[in-house]
Design a protein around this motif. Structure first.
Motif, short mmCIF file in Angstrom:
data_model
loop_
_atom_site.label_atom_id
_atom_site.label_comp_id
_atom_site.label_asym_id
_atom_site.label_seq_id
_atom_site.Cartn_x
_atom_site.Cartn_y
_atom_site.Cartn_z
N THR A 14 0.64 -0.75 0.39
CA THR A 14 -0.32 -0.17 0.27
C THR A 14 1.16 0.91 -0.01
N LEU A 15 0.16 1.92 -0.54
CA LEU A 15 0.77 3.77 -0.58
C LEU A 15 0.42 4.59 0.03
N ASP A 16 0.49 5.17 1.11
CA ASP A 16 -0.07 6.91 1.31
C ASP A 16 -0.17 8.05 0.03
N ALA A 17 -1.51 8.57 0.09
CA ALA A 17 -1.11 9.96 -0.66
C ALA A 17 0.46 10.52 -0.16
N ASP B 118 3.53 9.71 -1.04
CA ASP B 118 4.38 8.63 -0.96
C ASP B 118 4.95 8.79 -2.61
N ARG C 84 -7.65 2.68 -2.44
CA ARG C 84 -7.24 1.30 -0.84
C ARG C 84 -8.84 1.43 -0.69
N ASP C 85 -9.25 2.69 -0.45
CA ASP C 85 -10.12 2.31 0.37
C ASP C 85 -11.94 1.55 -0.43
N LYS D 45 -3.80 9.41 -3.93
CA LYS D 45 -4.49 8.86 -3.30
C LYS D 45 -3.94 7.52 -3.20
N PRO D 46 -4.79 7.41 -1.83
CA PRO D 46 -4.61 6.15 -0.69
C PRO D 46 -4.50 5.43 -1.63
N SER E 200 8.60 7.88 2.25
CA SER E 200 7.13 8.49 2.82
C SER E 200 6.98 9.93 1.91
N ARG F 186 5.88 12.25 3.12
CA ARG F 186 5.42 13.39 5.07
C ARG F 186 6.76 13.98 4.89
#
Lengths: 195, 195
Positions: A14-17, A19, A39-40, A165-166, A193, A195
């Motif tokens: 998975t990736l976060d928005a 990343d 992801r959702d 997006k995730p 990341s 962030r």
């Protein structure tokens, strides 16, 4: 820190928005099939048709985005030292091995590798779309005829994406003879990341 | 006996294996987006990527078949007086109207028309793939750039398919300005039993 995808295998993560995902061709001349799902709600998935529509080209490189079946941008291509990828063809599979290589041992291919890697995320094989085939060299002739030629990548070539997006990502080191010039090589990737 | 699909609308119906579907452009210069699902398990659906893989061309005409995401042939093109169709682009939609025609009224497009027509068959909008865009004129430039030009069809041009398994078909008279040269026209079709 890069992670290695061994020859003829695949992985999902998975990736976060925000990343950053970088996919490397460590030896040159190899292909990596990539798919991406929201992801959702994994019913949202990358779509070659929506991408061709909205980017107005079939040649995607730095500055282009990969779009979903719901017309949302999923991944932005931020850097690309290779410059040549394919978004026309589906992952190699048991069926394509039987069709194109009737004298060779059958392999589950990128399709089987993606299906196995995505299963823990609740994604069925039927939901694997036309993949974004990183480093794949598929020229389209004037008459529409397509060929699969060896990739033009050199060792260390890479493509870098930003997740918009995730996401759930599936990615492979390709298993087919034609797409990588007859040899099977690894693929490396790295996640940084945002962030 | 032909059935008319009014301008900017769509319809869905079933075919038995062996049935012959003919799609006509009665006035010339119009596009019709077609999707096909296995009637017994609509998770099996036409796939542009599998079709490009197995037919080894992006220009599909008489003699080619349209394949599914499960690598089964769904429809054979048996006759084709037009000779020019597109399998790269997704159906026009609310999102593509907002993107390409920001000054025009938004329409649900072929995507919305297909979604409404397929809903009684239990097929969700998310399951609408890149359509086979009958009569659509989408040249691919040497640099991969794509354009949507007016169709080259003359009144009465048609394409004929044989169903290779029991199918659910969705088909439209296209709603977008660019794909039909700025006018909205009907599409006619006819089903002949293969028995």
């Amino acid at each position: 820190m890069t992670t290695r995808i061994e020859p003829r295998s695949g992985i999902a993560f998975t990736l976060d928005a925000g990343d950053i995902l970088t996919v490397y061709d460590p030896e040159g001349g190899q292909v990596s099939d990539l798919v991406a799902y929201d992801r959702d709600d994994p019913r949202e998935v990358i779509s070659n048709g929506r991408t061709f529509d909205l980017e107005e080209t079939i040649h995607l490189t730095a500055g282009n985005r990969l779009w979903s079946n719901r017309s949302n941008p999923m991944l932005a291509i931020t850097e690309d030292t290779a410059g040549l990828h394919d978004f026309l063809l589906t992952p190699c599979s048991v069926d394509t091995f039987k069709h194109f290589y009737p004298d060779k041992p059958v392999h589950r291919g990128c399709f089987g590798n993606l299906a196995a890697a995505l299963e823990p995320y609740g994604i069925e094989a039927d939901s694997i779309p036309t993949a974004f085939n990183i480093f794949m060299n598929v020229p389209v002739g004037q008459n529409g005829k397509i060929e699969v030629l060896p990739p033009t990548t050199k060792p260390g070539d890479y493509i870098r994406f930003e997740a918009l997006k995730p996401l759930i990502i599936g990615v492979t080191a390709c298993s087919a003879y034609a797409s990588n010039g007859g040899s099977f090589k690894p693929i490396d990737f790295q996640i940084d990341s945002g962030r």
